[in-house]
Design a protein around this motif. Structure first.
Motif, PDB file in Angstrom:
ATOM      1  N   GLY A 117      39.563  18.629 -33.032  1.00 29.59           N
ATOM      2  CA  GLY A 117      38.192  18.981 -33.415  1.00 29.59           C
ATOM      3  C   GLY A 117      38.085  19.905 -34.621  1.00 29.59           C
ATOM      4  N   THR A 118      39.219  20.348 -35.153  1.00 29.26           N
ATOM      5  CA  THR A 118      39.177  21.283 -36.287  1.00 29.26           C
ATOM      6  C   THR A 118      38.512  20.658 -37.504  1.00 29.26           C
ATOM      7  OG1 THR A 118      41.234  22.198 -35.454  1.00 29.26           O
ATOM      8  CG2 THR A 118      40.624  22.817 -37.673  1.00 29.26           C
ATOM      9  N   ARG A 119      38.640  19.353 -37.607  1.00 29.92           N
ATOM     10  CA  ARG A 119      38.046  18.637 -38.746  1.00 29.92           C
ATOM     11  C   ARG A 119      36.540  18.944 -38.852  1.00 29.92           C
ATOM     12  NH1 ARG A 119      40.151  15.420 -43.063  1.00 29.92           N
ATOM     13  NH2 ARG A 119      38.400  14.243 -43.834  1.00 29.92           N
ATOM     14  N   LYS A 120      35.863  19.033 -37.674  1.00 25.05           N
ATOM     15  CA  LYS A 120      34.422  19.311 -37.667  1.00 25.05           C
ATOM     16  C   LYS A 120      34.157  20.674 -38.298  1.00 25.05           C
ATOM     17  CE  LYS A 120      33.880  19.017 -33.188  1.00 25.05           C
ATOM     18  NZ  LYS A 120      33.304  19.116 -31.847  1.00 25.05           N
ATOM     19  N   ASP A 121      35.044  21.633 -37.956  1.00 21.13           N
ATOM     20  CA  ASP A 121      34.858  22.994 -38.439  1.00 21.13           C
ATOM     21  C   ASP A 121      35.056  23.075 -39.957  1.00 21.13           C
ATOM     22  OD1 ASP A 121      34.261  25.648 -37.813  1.00 21.13           O
ATOM     23  OD2 ASP A 121      36.370  26.220 -37.986  1.00 21.13           O
ATOM     24  N   LEU A 122      35.850  22.160 -40.489  1.00 21.93           N
ATOM     25  CA  LEU A 122      36.065  22.139 -41.935  1.00 21.93           C
ATOM     26  C   LEU A 122      34.933  21.397 -42.641  1.00 21.93           C
ATOM     27  CD1 LEU A 122      39.907  21.315 -41.961  1.00 21.93           C
ATOM     28  CD2 LEU A 122      38.837  23.547 -42.130  1.00 21.93           C
ATOM     29  N   THR A 123      34.438  20.329 -42.000  1.00 25.92           N
ATOM     30  CA  THR A 123      33.417  19.521 -42.682  1.00 25.92           C
ATOM     31  C   THR A 123      32.014  20.137 -42.616  1.00 25.92           C
ATOM     32  OG1 THR A 123      33.230  18.149 -40.714  1.00 25.92           O
ATOM     33  CG2 THR A 123      34.591  17.286 -42.493  1.00 25.92           C
ATOM     34  N   ILE A 124      31.823  21.174 -41.775  1.00 21.52           N
ATOM     35  CA  ILE A 124      30.492  21.830 -41.800  1.00 21.52           C
ATOM     36  C   ILE A 124      30.392  22.824 -42.957  1.00 21.52           C
ATOM     37  CG2 ILE A 124      29.943  21.589 -39.342  1.00 21.52           C
ATOM     38  CD1 ILE A 124      30.719  24.668 -39.192  1.00 21.52           C
ATOM     39  N   THR A 125      31.494  23.041 -43.649  1.00 22.17           N
ATOM     40  CA  THR A 125      31.469  23.947 -44.805  1.00 22.17           C
ATOM     41  C   THR A 125      31.054  23.148 -46.051  1.00 22.17           C
ATOM     42  OG1 THR A 125      33.739  23.530 -45.477  1.00 22.17           O
ATOM     43  CG2 THR A 125      33.407  25.201 -43.793  1.00 22.17           C
ATOM     44  N   GLN A 129      27.215  16.136 -41.057  1.00 24.35           N
ATOM     45  CA  GLN A 129      28.438  15.420 -40.694  1.00 24.35           C
ATOM     46  C   GLN A 129      28.181  13.946 -40.414  1.00 24.35           C
ATOM     47  OE1 GLN A 129      29.713  18.191 -37.540  1.00 24.35           O
ATOM     48  NE2 GLN A 129      31.497  18.536 -38.837  1.00 24.35           N
ATOM     49  N   VAL A 141      37.565  25.523 -32.160  1.00 27.14           N
ATOM     50  CA  VAL A 141      38.172  24.575 -33.091  1.00 27.14           C
ATOM     51  C   VAL A 141      38.975  25.296 -34.181  1.00 27.14           C
ATOM     52  CG1 VAL A 141      36.579  22.649 -32.736  1.00 27.14           C
ATOM     53  CG2 VAL A 141      35.961  24.466 -34.308  1.00 27.14           C
ATOM     54  N   TYR A 187      33.730  28.856 -48.100  1.00 22.32           N
ATOM     55  CA  TYR A 187      32.371  29.233 -48.539  1.00 22.32           C
ATOM     56  C   TYR A 187      32.459  30.076 -49.813  1.00 22.32           C
ATOM     57  CZ  TYR A 187      30.942  27.860 -43.817  1.00 22.32           C
ATOM     58  OH  TYR A 187      30.706  27.160 -42.653  1.00 22.32           O
TER      59      TYR A 187
END
Lengths: 296, 304
Positions: free
Chosen positions: A98-106, B53, B87, B105
């Protein structure tokens, strides 16, 4: 590119922190080296000895160096690609946990993220392949050293190019993977298949004509040939200096794929470099575009 | 208060599955907004669209006055997300995790150190800075997840079932921090939860069922519309309660009588003043609202 340096640092750190991943990647070239030195070496040695006309004396050191050159070039040709597949697992791990989600919200762009994975895998794969090249040079030093400084530099450059190719190829294939099982299966298939289709386990010249023609379309064929040319350049120069007939040397070059033909047309080294570097550019381009279009 | 999120006629399908069907709602700046629904109701799809997303099929999404179309990078700077599961990179230290995410950021160097100090003060994790995230307890890890979501000082904090699986003490700590942030920074909190007591504290609630909005309003409006009131009467006999002519249930030391609304309760009290010496009137609970609206019970993430 905001965040690229940070992504590369993060991805590289994670690779070296994951001891399982690191040692699996490292052990692949070591197993191949042992396999070549203990088993394939004898096969190559006999094959070389039989290539010379009866009654022609060949110094054992030269013969060992020729076999060693073939072994080291084959080893490097295989491990630059297979290690890339072993090392390039983080992009799938990030999807799985799930880390991918945390990167793609940036606000970081998909292309930056793609390059982050690519460059980090390039660094880790290159490090392991350079270690393998070092081990190969030590082996050549032991059995018979005929390499010049230029040959060594060219081999290292070939390794760099082939690693870039392997990482780009694995990045495209792994892009479609979403589980650890899938990526392990792909890694196993690539590890077992690539050595055959790039001419590392057995020279392409030994294959049927149809297969030779088919394999001449693959960039890996030329990468193996580049490494082989540079690893054996010193041995052939020594043979020439010792007065071996040109026909025999050229025959040997044909047999072990130093000379590669595209539909009966001999491919020059400069063309091989063009094919390999062109493939790298195209594969990286495809990978970046795939990441740009990713949002579902 | 101005709308910070405006969603109009939003739809999203995955093949034949209609995950979100023509939903519209607004979230006002600074409010605690609760998004309720069982698993598969469309909550995560909506959040993923808001966060950029997922692409929407139809509809408009406006965040802080900017349309999602063409402004996604700006909007991403205004949003922080606490995911249901942590995550962060378990092998890396807390500091490495926060530093690597902050850089995405463009928060680096002195700006990062300053922000890290602020977050450490707010969430009290100075002693955890060098520890790998994978070695932290559930509560400690949650604090770091929140710190990560707050790195970019977001205007909107999305909490996706943030307290699931946490002990009551950690849950309280988390809500205390969020309450402080709302007061001090006027931060908007967009919450999805399975805990009805958390939804009851929200300023506005939207209930989603099978990709559609089933009900929306303030908790009071929803309770008034979808549930009745309860009068708990102490020190009376069952025969007396039966005289009221309303449904009731016996509880340990009292009887709880169901009435359709507060005015009906008032009428009963006036009519039978002699038996109402010790009593209390309560509204229905959000669980009852959810059950009435969807026909389903929310129970820690499980549909019943």
């Amino acid at each position: 590119m905001i965040g690229l340096g940070s992504l590369i640092k993060r991805n590289t750190k994670l690779f070296f922190k994951d001891k399982g991943l690191f040692f699996t990647s490292l052990i692949t070239p070591l197993i191949l080296l042992v396999l070549y030195a203990t088993f394939l070496g004898n096969v190559y040695h006999d094959s070389f000895a039989m290539s010379f006309p009866e009654g022609m004396e060949v110094p054992e050191k030269l013969l060992d160096a020729a076999v060693g050159g073939q072994l080291v070039s084959s080893l490097l040709a295989v491990c630059c690609v297979t290690v890339a597949f072993c090392s390039n697992m983080l992009m799938v791990q990030d999807k799985v946990n799930g880390t991918r989600k945390d990167l793609t919200i940036t606000p970081v762009k998909g292309t930056t993220m793609a390059l982050g994975y690519y460059i980090a895998t390039l660094i880790s794969t290159l490090l392991i392949c350079l270690l393998a090249a070092g081990a190969g040079f030590l082996y050549l030093g032991k059995v018979g050293w005929y390499l010049s400084g230029k040959d060594v530099m060219l081999i290292l450059f070939d390794v760099f190019l082939l690693v870039m190719f392997g990482v780009a190829l694995s990045s495209i294939i792994n892009f479609f993977m979403s589980t650890q099982g899938q990526i392990s299966a792909v890694g196993s298939i690539v590890s077992s298949m690539y050595g055959f289709i790039c001419g590392a386990y057995m020279p392409i010249s030994q294959f049927s004509e149809g297969l030779q023609k088919a394999l001449s379309f693959l960039p890996g064929t030329y990468a193996t040939s580049l490494l082989r040319n540079h690893a054996m350049q010193g041995v052939f120069a020594e043979m020439k200096a010792d007065g071996y007939p040109k026909e025999i040397i050229n025959g040997l070059r044909d047999v072990i794929d130093c000379n590669v033909y595209f539909f009966d047309q001999k491919v020059e080294l400069s063309t091989m470099y063009l094919i390999l570097s062109g493939s790298v550019v195209v594969l990286i381009g495809i990978y970046v575009v795939m990441n740009m279009m990713k949002r579902k | 208060m101005e709308n910070i999120i405006e969603i109009k006629h939003l739809s999203k399908s995955f093949g034949e599955v209609k995950a979100v069907q023509d939903i519209s709602f607004q979230v006002k700046e600074g409010e605690l907004f609760a998004f309720l629904g069982v698993n598969g109701a469309g909550k995560s799809t909506t959040i993923s669209i808001i966060c950029g997303q997922l692409k929407k099929d139809f509809g408009t999404v406006i965040i802080d006055g900017q349309s999602l179309d063409g402004n996604i990078d700006k909007i991403k700077n205004e949003i922080g997300v606490v995911f249901q599961d942590s995550v962060l990179d378990k092998a890396l230290s807390v500091r490495d995790n926060l530093q690597s995410r902050a850089a995405l950021y463009d928060i680096t160097g002195e700006a990062f150190r300053k922000r890290l100090c602020e977050l450490m003060k707010l969430l009290e994790f100075e002693d955890l800075l060098k520890r790998p995230v994978g070695k932290l307890s559930g509560g400690q890890r949650r604090r770091i997840d929140i710190a990560r979501a707050l790195l970019n000082e977001p205007k909107i904090l999305i909490l996706d079932e943030p307290t699931t699986g946490l002990d009551p003490q950690t849950r309280k700590t988390l809500w205390d921090v969020i309450s402080t942030l709302r007061k001090e920074k006027n931060m908007t909190v967009f919450l999805t939860t399975h805990y009805m007591e958390e939804a009851a504290d929200a300023d506005y609630v939207v209930i989603l069922d099978s990709g559609k909005i089933s009900a929306q309003g303030t908790p009071l409006e929803l309770k008034n519309t979808y549930t009745g009131d309860f009068i708990t009467i102490y020190g009376v006999s069952e025969e007396q309660v039966q005289v009221l002519g309303r449904p009731y249930e016996a509880i340990r030391d009292a009887y709880r009588v169901s009435v359709p609304n507060t005015s009906d309760a008032t009428e009963l009290i006036i009519k039978h003043a002699d038996m109402f010496n010790d009593y209390e009137i309560t509204k229905g609970k959000m669980d009852d609202v959810f059950l009435t609206v969807t026909g389903k019970k929310l129970n820690g993430g499980e549909k019943e």
